[in-house]
Design a protein around this motif. Sequence first.
Motif, PDB file in Angstrom:
ATOM      1  N   PRO A 216       0.829  -1.216   0.000  1.00 57.30           N
ATOM      2  CA  PRO A 216       0.000   0.000   0.000  1.00 57.30           C
ATOM      3  C   PRO A 216       0.862   1.264   0.000  1.00 57.30           C
ATOM      4  O   PRO A 216       1.922   1.299   0.645  1.00 57.30           O
ATOM      5  N   ASN A 217       0.409   2.286  -0.705  1.00 55.35           N
ATOM      6  CA  ASN A 217       1.176   3.531  -0.822  1.00 55.35           C
ATOM      7  C   ASN A 217       1.455   4.192   0.516  1.00 55.35           C
ATOM      8  O   ASN A 217       2.422   4.946   0.660  1.00 55.35           O
ATOM      9  N   THR A 218       0.603   3.946   1.495  1.00 60.65           N
ATOM     10  CA  THR A 218       0.731   4.608   2.792  1.00 60.65           C
ATOM     11  C   THR A 218       1.790   3.979   3.693  1.00 60.65           C
ATOM     12  O   THR A 218       2.084   4.501   4.764  1.00 60.65           O
ATOM     13  N   ILE A 219       2.363   2.855   3.264  1.00 56.48           N
ATOM     14  CA  ILE A 219       3.309   2.121   4.112  1.00 56.48           C
ATOM     15  C   ILE A 219       4.728   2.214   3.553  1.00 56.48           C
ATOM     16  O   ILE A 219       4.962   1.909   2.380  1.00 56.48           O
ATOM     17  N   GLN A 220       5.657   2.625   4.403  1.00 54.16           N
ATOM     18  CA  GLN A 220       7.072   2.687   4.044  1.00 54.16           C
ATOM     19  C   GLN A 220       7.794   1.516   4.713  1.00 54.16           C
ATOM     20  O   GLN A 220       7.920   1.474   5.939  1.00 54.16           O
ATOM     21  N   VAL A 221       8.276   0.584   3.918  1.00 55.33           N
ATOM     22  CA  VAL A 221       8.885  -0.645   4.443  1.00 55.33           C
ATOM     23  C   VAL A 221      10.101  -0.341   5.308  1.00 55.33           C
ATOM     24  O   VAL A 221      10.298  -0.942   6.373  1.00 55.33           O
ATOM     25  N   ARG A 222      10.923   0.596   4.882  1.00 58.82           N
ATOM     26  CA  ARG A 222      12.154   0.888   5.639  1.00 58.82           C
ATOM     27  C   ARG A 222      11.845   1.477   7.015  1.00 58.82           C
ATOM     28  O   ARG A 222      12.620   1.299   7.959  1.00 58.82           O
ATOM     29  N   PHE A 282       1.290   1.706  11.290  1.00 57.57           N
ATOM     30  CA  PHE A 282       1.207   1.462   9.848  1.00 57.57           C
ATOM     31  C   PHE A 282      -0.128   0.860   9.401  1.00 57.57           C
ATOM     32  O   PHE A 282      -0.345   0.647   8.213  1.00 57.57           O
ATOM     33  N   GLY A 283      -1.012   0.549  10.348  1.00 56.34           N
ATOM     34  CA  GLY A 283      -2.329   0.027   9.994  1.00 56.34           C
ATOM     35  C   GLY A 283      -2.322  -1.417   9.512  1.00 56.34           C
ATOM     36  O   GLY A 283      -3.261  -1.865   8.852  1.00 56.34           O
ATOM     37  N   ILE A 284      -1.272  -2.172   9.858  1.00 60.61           N
ATOM     38  CA  ILE A 284      -1.174  -3.588   9.453  1.00 60.61           C
ATOM     39  C   ILE A 284      -1.825  -4.439  10.532  1.00 60.61           C
ATOM     40  O   ILE A 284      -1.423  -4.380  11.695  1.00 60.61           O
ATOM     41  N   ASN A 285      -2.831  -5.242  10.157  1.00 63.46           N
ATOM     42  CA  ASN A 285      -3.570  -5.992  11.177  1.00 63.46           C
ATOM     43  C   ASN A 285      -3.420  -7.508  11.092  1.00 63.46           C
ATOM     44  O   ASN A 285      -4.076  -8.241  11.830  1.00 63.46           O
ATOM     45  N   HIS A 286      -2.578  -8.009  10.187  1.00 59.02           N
ATOM     46  CA  HIS A 286      -2.254  -9.440  10.146  1.00 59.02           C
ATOM     47  C   HIS A 286      -0.737  -9.579  10.053  1.00 59.02           C
ATOM     48  O   HIS A 286      -0.133  -9.072   9.110  1.00 59.02           O
ATOM     49  N   VAL A 287      -0.137 -10.269  11.019  1.00 61.03           N
ATOM     50  CA  VAL A 287       1.329 -10.375  11.075  1.00 61.03           C
ATOM     51  C   VAL A 287       1.746 -11.836  11.180  1.00 61.03           C
ATOM     52  O   VAL A 287       1.247 -12.573  12.032  1.00 61.03           O
ATOM     53  N   THR A 288       2.649 -12.257  10.304  1.00 62.24           N
ATOM     54  CA  THR A 288       3.233 -13.597  10.362  1.00 62.24           C
ATOM     55  C   THR A 288       4.745 -13.444  10.409  1.00 62.24           C
ATOM     56  O   THR A 288       5.346 -12.880   9.486  1.00 62.24           O
TER      57      THR A 288
END
Length: 305
Positions: A216-222, A282-288
């Motif tokens: 998603p554009n709103t998320i910066q991986v670094r 970051f609004g991420i709601n599923h983490v593995t």
Amino acid sequence: MGNLHDRSHGHSHSDLKGRNLIISIFLNLLITVCQVIGGLVSGSLSLLSDALHNFSDVLSLIVSYIATLLAKKEASTNRTFGYKRAEIIAAFINAATLIVVAIILIKEASERFLQPQKVESDLVIWLSLLGIAANGFSVLLLKKDSQSSMNMKSAYLHLLTDMLASVAVLIGGLVMKFYEVYWVDAALTLVIALYLIFVGYDLLKESTRVLMLFTPNTIQVRQIVEEVGMIDSVKNIHHIHIWQLNENEVHLEAHVDFKEDIKLSEFDKVLGQIEEIVYHKFGINHVTIQPEYGKSDSKQIIVQD
């Protein structure tokens, strides 16, 4: 894997969306039939083009309605995500049809420019008013849901552009009635077509990003790497994949290299910390997370499997 922040939508909200879509489908069927008859009788290309757009609305609304039904189906062993992407596919189809319809209209308008024809303007005026009223009501029905669902946004855009097209047809009808300037019929058709391309392209691009599993554009991986790397026991985080399943779910999977050979109970605490960081920031709601210690694999942030 963490999914502590799952949010589910009640059946009543989905049922309301479905009801609003059904009302809009029947309204647009009525408009389409009236405008086709009126366009043939009056000789108005802009009225026929509006009818074609209305018919594409009917198809898009049916696709959207089917998608809302599929999205409510439960997951199973051979469909572990259920049909959660049905609404994204519907949005993609609807955006693509907007652009296809626009191309057809441009072709027709170009031919009519070369050979303007007299148009029965009174019929055009009354039928455009019908289109404005019916589509305006449908737009109001779907406006709220369009803010939270890509599928509903695609249906909403179809109806909004059709209402605006009917306004343009009304203006054209008035100009033809009082000034007998008949080339304006083709000109308005061209304007409608260009506007369809304008609104359809953004939605097509947005739905394509989701279907292609782009970050998603709103998320910066670094930034995620920096935040997780600040946890004391974490050496690094690498092999990251982030994708959006639908409007409500963003998934992250990654490998985390630990400084020490920690216990499973200690890893669970770190996992909880990671979940909190990526959800709230970051609004991420599923983490593995795959935990590692001293494993000789690639430590690159992004690894193409």
